[in-house]
Enzyme design. Structure first.
Site, short mmCIF file in Angstrom:
data_model
loop_
_atom_site.label_atom_id
_atom_site.label_comp_id
_atom_site.label_asym_id
_atom_site.label_seq_id
_atom_site.Cartn_x
_atom_site.Cartn_y
_atom_site.Cartn_z
N ASP A 139 -3.71 7.31 4.66
CA ASP A 139 -3.23 5.95 4.90
C ASP A 139 -3.88 5.39 6.17
O ASP A 139 -4.30 6.16 7.05
CB ASP A 139 -1.70 6.00 5.07
CG ASP A 139 -1.07 4.62 5.13
OD1 ASP A 139 -1.71 3.65 4.69
OD2 ASP A 139 0.07 4.51 5.62
N GLU A 140 -3.97 4.06 6.28
CA GLU A 140 -4.52 3.39 7.47
C GLU A 140 -5.90 3.95 7.83
O GLU A 140 -6.19 4.26 8.99
CB GLU A 140 -3.56 3.53 8.65
CG GLU A 140 -2.17 2.97 8.42
CD GLU A 140 -2.11 1.45 8.42
OE1 GLU A 140 -3.18 0.80 8.44
OE2 GLU A 140 -1.00 0.90 8.40
N GLN A 177 -7.57 -5.13 9.74
CA GLN A 177 -6.47 -4.73 10.61
C GLN A 177 -6.85 -3.57 11.52
O GLN A 177 -5.98 -2.85 12.02
CB GLN A 177 -5.24 -4.36 9.78
CG GLN A 177 -4.65 -5.55 9.02
CD GLN A 177 -3.33 -5.21 8.38
OE1 GLN A 177 -2.29 -5.12 9.02
NE2 GLN A 177 -3.35 -5.03 7.07
N LYS A 212 0.82 -1.22 0.00
CA LYS A 212 0.00 0.00 0.00
C LYS A 212 0.85 1.27 0.00
O LYS A 212 0.48 2.25 -0.64
CB LYS A 212 -0.95 0.00 1.19
CG LYS A 212 -0.29 0.09 2.54
CD LYS A 212 -1.30 0.04 3.67
CE LYS A 212 -0.64 0.09 5.03
NZ LYS A 212 0.11 1.32 5.27
N THR A 213 1.99 1.26 0.71
CA THR A 213 2.83 2.47 0.75
C THR A 213 3.35 2.79 -0.63
O THR A 213 3.42 3.95 -1.04
CB THR A 213 4.00 2.28 1.74
OG1 THR A 213 3.48 1.94 3.02
CG2 THR A 213 4.83 3.55 1.86
N ARG A 254 2.09 -10.96 10.24
CA ARG A 254 3.44 -10.40 10.40
C ARG A 254 4.49 -11.40 9.90
O ARG A 254 5.62 -11.02 9.62
CB ARG A 254 3.76 -10.10 11.88
CG ARG A 254 2.88 -9.09 12.60
CD ARG A 254 2.65 -7.83 11.83
NE ARG A 254 1.42 -7.93 11.07
CZ ARG A 254 1.10 -7.12 10.06
NH1 ARG A 254 1.92 -6.17 9.68
NH2 ARG A 254 -0.05 -7.27 9.41
#
Length: 670
Positions: free
Chosen positions: A217-218, A248, A29-30, A604
């Site tokens: 973002d997020e 998330q 996503k970044t 993770r």
């Protein structure tokens, strides 16, 4: 853009309306956000100063800035805002906060400052017990929900809750005192700009013209105030890209609302949704487990992660006899795996639900002399000497900051004791002025002895002279002169156990001053001391739990802290009912966020994943039987390899762990 997959390219190129990028864990996503910013500048003729991207941590914003620095020219980046939500809010208030009664040089209260004010208000007005943290949480919850003190009072009365009713009264007083002290708290950095835009359309119009494309973002972590801020800034233009993952969303306890993703459909009817489902982090087996687990939660938007990195090793589930045995087993397996596979200690992470679980794992790692790091260590700003000088700086730029005044007026000692301070505080309350202003009033002469009055007025006179010097000249030079004037280095020598400790502490003070200088050099215009201090105060709050990783250490952290990180090898420990899911969520029949937390832990892991649990655990002085987490039953059975609980240990693996232990003993002895 050639390194993007087809969905990522579609997300980058779409600018015809508001866009939701539903980005699964590890889906890049970044990269999509930074590539989209480049596309807007280079292909859509949108100037950098009309683009703003916001996220939740300094770490994420720094990563975006670093990527863009390598791809865009300084001219293309000029004026572009890549920051946290709170940094954006601070900039809005610095420019237009006067409309809400804020004056230049306002202070930012951290958690300790807020608690101190709440304690003072409760003691003064209610004579109740001092539950400041609980009160602070309730006030923060109301602020994040954009609830006014009047609405909070109505809510408390409707529920018939005495504690909430008290909190609602404190809430109103708390806000009034912040305004009187020319201060804001951390929540205000979002709530006040949102209120500003609601009440002053002309100010909103100016900011909408400034920010012509907004990226968030997020997005699943936004609260009501943040959602309102975004909605206002975007307006009818709809030039918006938000990136998020409802699976998330693990911060409901601090106001995050994953339902904000669904609200986008309502508030932006032309919303386009693009799903990023290809994961670049984990093996297929790990992703299958994650998909299967999270499939038990309801979804507004369905997605399924996949990977072309191969299926991977079975997921191990190990039941130990006790919590001590669990810690020893994890460290033994970690050591054996590293002995067999090579690699670094930093390839390994031990994740748990609560910080209290770390102690036994620390002990086992120390006994094996394995390097480790726990997230949430001491922040630079937590050192007493740094807090002292920061309080001086806050007072220089905002003499109405009573918390700062109380901290520094007798540091170093000026023979101004607590009785004198209490009398000044009472006088200031009666006159509805700051303690600093009270020191100059004639009426104070009736409250203090001649000696005490002389001491406090000498301090205030000196402080005002330093404040004027900082305003007129070089702020960094003024701060250096301040530290010299108060004899702070000699003070540290007096109060420290030895000269080396005093030297180290003075080194922290010098680092603070050097950092102030670096910030002043980087500022686009000549920054005032007030602007620099506000920026540093915000950095303090944001970075308290964002410590840099050391070179080669095993990482120990909570599942909350692990979000956004990745490790080749992950141990999720304490997979038991009442730990994960937590007993509070079980009692409240609210398991969905706990399931998302387990999902975050699973995703993770890149290569190997191990769950551990204890058959028996000490709780409140008693040893009790533990039940495996319900989440283990929700994982695909064929992909799990159980050990303990009647399952045999692989003899070859047991021998490998023995060899690794002997090798580590030889290393320790040598």
């Amino acid at each position: 853009m050639s390194d993007l997959n087809s969905r990522q390219k579609e997300a980058v190129r779409y600018i015809d309306g508001p866009l939701l990028v539903l980005a699964g864990a590890g889906s890049g996503k970044t990269r999509v956000i930074t590539q989209k910013i480049m596309h807007l500048v280079q292909n859509c003729d949108i100037k950098g100063y009309h683009i703003t991207a916001v996220t939740f941590t300094n770490k994420a914003s720094r990563e975006m800035q670093a990527r863009l620095k390598g791809e865009l020219t300084p001219a293309e980046r000029r004026g572009m805002r890549i920051s946290t939500f709170h940094n954006l809010g601070l900039n809005i208030l610095k420019r237009d906060g006067d409309a809400l009664g804020l004056r230049k040089g306002f202070s930012i209260y951290d958690s300790q400052d807020s608690q101190a004010l709440i304690k003072e208000l409760m003691r003064r007005d209610f004579d109740g017990d001092d539950e400041a943290k609980e009160m602070q949480w309730q006030i923060s919850h109301w602020k994040n929900a954009m609830t006014t003190p009047e609405q909070a009072t109505l809510e408390a009365n409707a529920k018939g809750d005495p504690k909430m009713a008290t909190a609602s009264l404190v809430f109103g007083e708390y806000n009034r005192h912040l305004l009187a002290y020319n201060a804001v708290d951390f929540d205000d950095l979002i709530g006040l700009p949102a209120r500003l835009f609601n009440e002053f359309p002309e100010i909103l119009d100016r900011w909408q013209n400034r920010i012509r494309y907004l990226l968030v973002d997020e997005y699943q972590d936004t609260n009501s105030a943040q959602y309102g801020l975004v909605k206002n800034l975007v307006g009818v233009r709809g030039a918006l890209t938000v990136v998020g993952d409802d699976d998330q969303s693990i911060y409901a306890w601090r106001g995050a609302q994953p339902e904000n993703l669904a609200l986008l459909n309502k508030d932006f009817p032309t919303l386009k949704v693009i799903k990023l489902e290809q994961n670049y982090r984990s093996s297929g087996r790990i992703l299958k487990a994650a998909n299967t687990l999270i499939g038990n939660n309801p979804h507004v938007f369905e997605k399924r992660l996949w990977s072309d990195l191969g299926y991977g090793d079975p997921i191990k589930v190990v039941q130990a006899r006790t919590e001590e045995h669990e810690a020893e087993t994890v460290v033994s397996r970690l050591l054996a795996h590293k002995f067999q596979q090579g690699g670094k200690f930093s390839d390994y992470a031990i994740l748990y639900r609560g910080n209290h679980q770390s102690r036994l794992f620390e002990k086992a790692l120390r006994e094996n002399q394995l390097p480790y790091q726990i997230s949430g260590g001491t922040s630079f700003f937590s050192y007493q000497e740094v807090k002292d000088i920061m309080a001086y700086l806050r007072l220089l730029v905002n003499p109405e900051d009573d918390n700062a005044f109380v901290r520094v007026v007798n540091t170093p000692r000026r023979e101004i004791g607590p009785v004198t301070l209490e009398k000044i505080a009472n006088y200031a309350v009666e006159r509805k002025i700051s303690m600093c202003a009270a020191c100059d009033e004639l009426g104070l002469e009736t409250q203090l002895t001649h000696r005490a009055l002389t001491k406090v007025r000498e301090f205030v006179t000196w402080l005002m002279a330093k404040s004027e010097l900082a305003e007129r000249g070089d702020p960094v030079a003024a701060v250096k002169e301040l530290v010299s004037d108060i004899g702070y280095q000699d003070w540290l020598l007096d109060i420290s156990n030895d000269p080396k400790t005093a030297e180290r502490r003075m080194g922290n003070v010098n680092e603070l001053i050097d950092w102030l200088g670096r910030m002043a050099e980087k500022a686009e215009d000549d920054a005032t001391l007030g602007e620099l201090v506000a920026q540093m105060a915000l950095m303090d709050i944001l970075e308290r739990n964002e410590e840099e990783s050391r070179d080669d250490c095993v990482s120990l952290m909570t599942l909350h802290a692990a979000k956004g990180l990745e490790f080749p090898h992950v141990f999720v420990v304490g997979m038991e009912e009442n730990l994960l899911p937590h007993h509070v969520s079980i009692d409240a029949d609210d398991i969905e966020e706990e399931r998302r937390l387990a999902y975050v832990g699973i995703t993770r892991a890149q290569k190997t994943l191990t769950f551990t649990m204890s058959a028996r655990r000490r709780k409140h002085g008693e040893t009790v039987d533990c039940e495996p987490s319900r989440f283990l039953e929700e994982l695909p059975e064929d992909d799990l390899a159980w050990e303990g609980r009647g399952h045999e240990v692989d003899p070859e693996e047991q021998q490998e762990r023995g060899r690794a232990h002997l090798s580590n003993l030889r290393d320790m002895l040598s």
